[in-house]
Scaffold this motif. Structure first.
Motif: not given
Length: 259
Positions: A59-61, A67-68, A147-151, A156-160
């Protein structure tokens, strides 16, 4: 010009594709591991964390990848995009092909942008469709990573894309790969705060509750956790689009001044 940009960016495009493939493989393998654990518990379709709480390495992976991973893809494509042009003479070569500097910068950025959207989109979609149902079982343990990806795929795409845009602009301004990489990593959390922090100030409704329909003992009650942060993620993604447009305008202005 586009094919020239693709050819020059080929090592980084291949690296981004490899990173996306690795991220996708990690998500799929980790999800399969968690599913095997649920099968062993006799609760293969369980969504209730009170009955089938799952934490640990798989789950952590998945959480760390979501997230990153997008930021790493953005850095991989954005840092070398313009930072080394003055040192390796790429821009001089492009200009000898009768390509205006402004068109060259925007064209090269467009190639990297499309690649980041495509690669991150695949990773984000696989995470949302395959992994989210498993990671929400341990939301209380990894809620900070949420909070880094919000599911959310768009977020997630816009973070990249935002990371790519910041790195590209810094590369134009500094002309140094090392400085661009360091500044991009340092500024990355501020981009996240700018997207989510400003969105929280907007009058948006919080995640919809399904309490009137299902009881907490029903797995369908917990299915809402997957989409709970969407009312925050969609406006944050839209706001990030505006940030990226602003950064592109700054790129054009920077190119005009250097010209």
């Amino acid at each position: 010009m586009t094919w020239l940009a693709v050819r020059l960016l080929r090592p980084y495009l291949i690296g981004a594709a490899a990173l996306g493939a690795l991220s996708t493989a990690v998500i799929l393998l980790a999800a399969a591991t968690v599913q095997d654990r649920l099968d062993a518990l006799g609760r293969p379709d369980c969504l209730n964390p009170n009955l089938c709480y799952q934490a640990g390495t798989p789950v952590l992976l998945m959480q760390l990848t979501a997230a990153f991973g997008p930021a790493l893809i953005g850095l991989l494509l954005g840092v070398p995009l313009f930072a080394g042009e003055r040192a390796d003479g790429t821009i001089a070569f492009a200009l000898t092909q009768s390509v205006p500097r402004g068109r060259w910068v925007l064209g090269k950025f467009g190639v990297a942008l499309c690649a980041s959207v495509l690669v991150t989109g695949v990773v984000a979609t696989v995470y949302r469709l395959v992994a989210a149902r498993y990671t929400v079982l341990a939301n209380d343990t990894y809620e900070l990573l949420d909070l880094f990806h919000l599911n959310n795929i768009a977020f997630m795409v816009m973070r990249a894309v935002l990371t790519l845009s910041v790195a590209a602009l810094l590369g134009l301004l500094t002309g140094s790969t090392l400085r661009t990489a360091i500044l991009s990593v340092v500024l990355w959390p501020f981009g996240l705060l700018a997207a989510c922090g400003v969105t929280l100030l907007l009058p948006i409704r919080s995640g919809a509750s399904i309490e009137p329909v299902y009881a907490p003992t029903d797995d369908r009650y917990w299915a809402a956790d997957i989409t709970y942060l969407d009312p925050l993620a969609w406006p944050a993604a839209a706001l990030t689009v505006l940030y990226v447009i602003g950064l592109v305008l700054l790129m054009r202005r920077s190119v005009g001044r250097k010209a």
